[in-house]
Design a protein around this motif. Structure first.
Motif, short mmCIF file in Angstrom:
data_model
loop_
_atom_site.label_atom_id
_atom_site.label_comp_id
_atom_site.label_asym_id
_atom_site.label_seq_id
_atom_site.Cartn_x
_atom_site.Cartn_y
_atom_site.Cartn_z
N CYS A 269 36.66 -36.94 61.80
CA CYS A 269 36.88 -35.51 61.61
C CYS A 269 35.59 -34.74 61.87
N ARG A 270 35.76 -33.45 62.12
CA ARG A 270 34.59 -32.57 62.26
C ARG A 270 34.03 -32.22 60.88
N GLY A 291 28.92 -38.80 56.29
CA GLY A 291 28.01 -37.86 56.96
C GLY A 291 28.67 -36.58 57.41
N LYS A 292 29.83 -36.23 56.84
CA LYS A 292 30.57 -35.05 57.28
C LYS A 292 30.39 -33.89 56.30
N PRO A 293 30.19 -32.66 56.81
CA PRO A 293 30.09 -31.49 55.94
C PRO A 293 31.47 -31.02 55.49
N GLU A 308 25.27 -25.90 49.21
CA GLU A 308 25.44 -24.94 50.31
C GLU A 308 24.31 -25.08 51.33
N GLY A 309 24.69 -25.20 52.58
CA GLY A 309 23.72 -25.31 53.66
C GLY A 309 23.23 -26.72 53.91
N THR A 310 23.46 -27.62 52.95
CA THR A 310 23.03 -29.03 53.11
C THR A 310 24.23 -29.94 53.33
N THR A 311 25.25 -29.82 52.46
CA THR A 311 26.44 -30.66 52.62
C THR A 311 27.67 -29.84 52.97
N GLY A 312 27.57 -28.52 53.01
CA GLY A 312 28.74 -27.74 53.35
C GLY A 312 28.53 -26.26 53.22
N VAL A 313 29.63 -25.50 53.38
CA VAL A 313 29.62 -24.05 53.23
C VAL A 313 30.73 -23.66 52.26
N VAL A 332 28.64 -23.60 63.84
CA VAL A 332 27.36 -23.12 64.40
C VAL A 332 26.16 -23.67 63.63
N THR A 333 26.40 -24.41 62.53
CA THR A 333 25.30 -24.96 61.73
C THR A 333 24.88 -26.32 62.28
N ASP A 334 23.58 -26.56 62.30
CA ASP A 334 23.04 -27.85 62.72
C ASP A 334 22.97 -28.76 61.49
N TRP A 335 23.98 -29.59 61.31
CA TRP A 335 24.07 -30.44 60.12
C TRP A 335 23.23 -31.71 60.30
N HIS A 336 22.57 -32.11 59.21
CA HIS A 336 21.72 -33.30 59.25
C HIS A 336 22.42 -34.42 58.49
#
Length: 375
Positions: A269-270, A291-293, A308-313, A332-336
């Motif tokens: 999944c995305r 590793g998915k947000p 917020e901003g690290t694991t999701g919105v 549009v977020t660059d997830w790590h």
């Protein structure tokens, strides 16, 4: 003289479905493998197959097959059934959001609470715009049921809350100060996967019981207006037929999947999406293990499980527009991946087991820690 042992039993409302609470009961059983599990109803075909190898002891009501398959039909009987169950144990580790805290015991009860009964204290959220018959039942029987519920809560020696939001609800409903112990994720990302036929790659994933307060219909509506996005919903429940009616072409509904199939979906999944009024919110943690947000409602347990901003919105309202905006931000977020994986450490099953063992040891000061039946 023989060494003293603390006899631990586990209690749960009903084992008739596959959800986060049932996963927690399995984690409890792994912490206390010799503990029998007491419950009002047990339907092996409806819940996780791991229970079949455990010592599950349902009430006499379990002989009524239709109620095993629809526990909500037993609503008014369950207080009486709960009071009829007596557990012979030193400590009863009680997993409850409505009934098991009313089981009787000659020992002490340690209640792990997912929420004071939602249908009693949050009926508008729980029932949504529907549930006319249930709403009438609650309006009529609510005062007596709340009185029973508060007596049951008062019979416990200690309460643990699954989240800070539930901690506040326990205080408001019962006047009890509970400690917070987050539920564990028990997902093993190294286990074999099983492909799900007809599902490709790059989709949003919603895993949820299909109940009004889960707001799955709002997620469907949000995605239906962006046909380039795809959504996979996994779950079953009273809302299933309504949601399946006129389902958009870019939405797929699935149920009764194996762990291997769920793992396959998580890995491909995305992101996870959830618009529910959730007491805890396990699926964002399970997604993070891969590793998915996540895109989740800014409410309740999600405030504890998503960074917020690290694991999701977050989105502030369960509306299609707010959900669409959150999915835009996901894209549009660059997830790590490494940061998302690291955030799951605080929800490990080992940490959960240790906290439960410490809580039970504190309640049984006469029993030495070493010989306690806790493996």
């Amino acid at each position: 003289m023989p060494e003293s042992r603390t006899r631990v039993a586990i209690a749960h409302d009903y084992l008739t479905q596959r959800g986060g609470a049932e996963k927690v009961v399995l984690a409890m059983a792994r912490a206390f493998p010799d503990a029998p599990i007491y419950t009002t109803l047990y339907e092996p075909a409806g819940t996780f197959p791991e229970f079949a190898s455990l010592d599950v002891r349902p009430s006499a009501l379990n002989a009524v097959g239709p109620l095993r398959r629809n526990h909500r039909g037993a609503l008014l009987a369950l207080p009486f059934v709960s009071n009829s169950i007596t557990i012979d144990a030193d400590i009863v580790l009680t997993s409850s959001s409505g009934w098991a805290h009313g089981f009787r015991t000659n020992g002490q009860k340690l209640v792990y609470c997912y929420s004071p009964a939602r249908w009693l204290y949050q009926s508008d959220v729980y029932l949504g715009d529907r549930g006319g018959v249930k709403r009438a039942i609650i309006a009529t029987a609510g005062p007596a049921l709340r009185a029973w519920d508060r007596r049951a809560a008062a019979s416990a020696a200690r309460y643990l809350a699954i989240s800070s939001a539930v901690q506040d609800r326990i205080l408001n409903a019962y006047g009890i100060t509970a400690s917070v112990l987050s539920a564990p994720h028990s997902i093993d990302t190294t286990q074999p996967e099983e492909p799900v036929l007809g599902v490709g790659e790059d989709f949003y994933l919603c895993i949820s019981r299909l109940l009004p307060y889960k707001n799955v219909d709002r997620i469907i509506e949000a995605v239906s207006e962006t046909p380039e996005r795809r959504l996979v919903i996994v779950g079953s429940g009273p809302e299933e037929a309504r949601l399946a009616h006129r389902l958009p072409r870019n939405v797929t509904m699935l149920k009764d999947l194996t762990d291997g199939q769920l793992h396959w979906l998580y890995r491909r999944c995305r992101a996870i999406v959830a618009a529910s009024y959730e007491d805890f919110g396990l699926t964002p943690i399970e997604g993070a293990a891969f590793g998915k947000p996540s895109a989740v409602l800014r409410w309740g347990g999600f405030l504890d499980t998503v960074i917020e901003g690290t694991t999701g919105v977050f989105f502030d309202e369960p509306t299609p527009g707010a959900i669409r905006d959150a999915l835009d931000r996901i894209e549009v977020t660059d997830w790590h991946r490494e940061s998302i994986l690291a955030a799951t450490d605080r929800f490990s099953e080992a940490r959960f087991h240790e906290a439960l063992r410490d809580a039970i040891a504190a309640m049984a000061p006469m029993a030495p820690r070493a010989p306690m039946v806790m493996q």
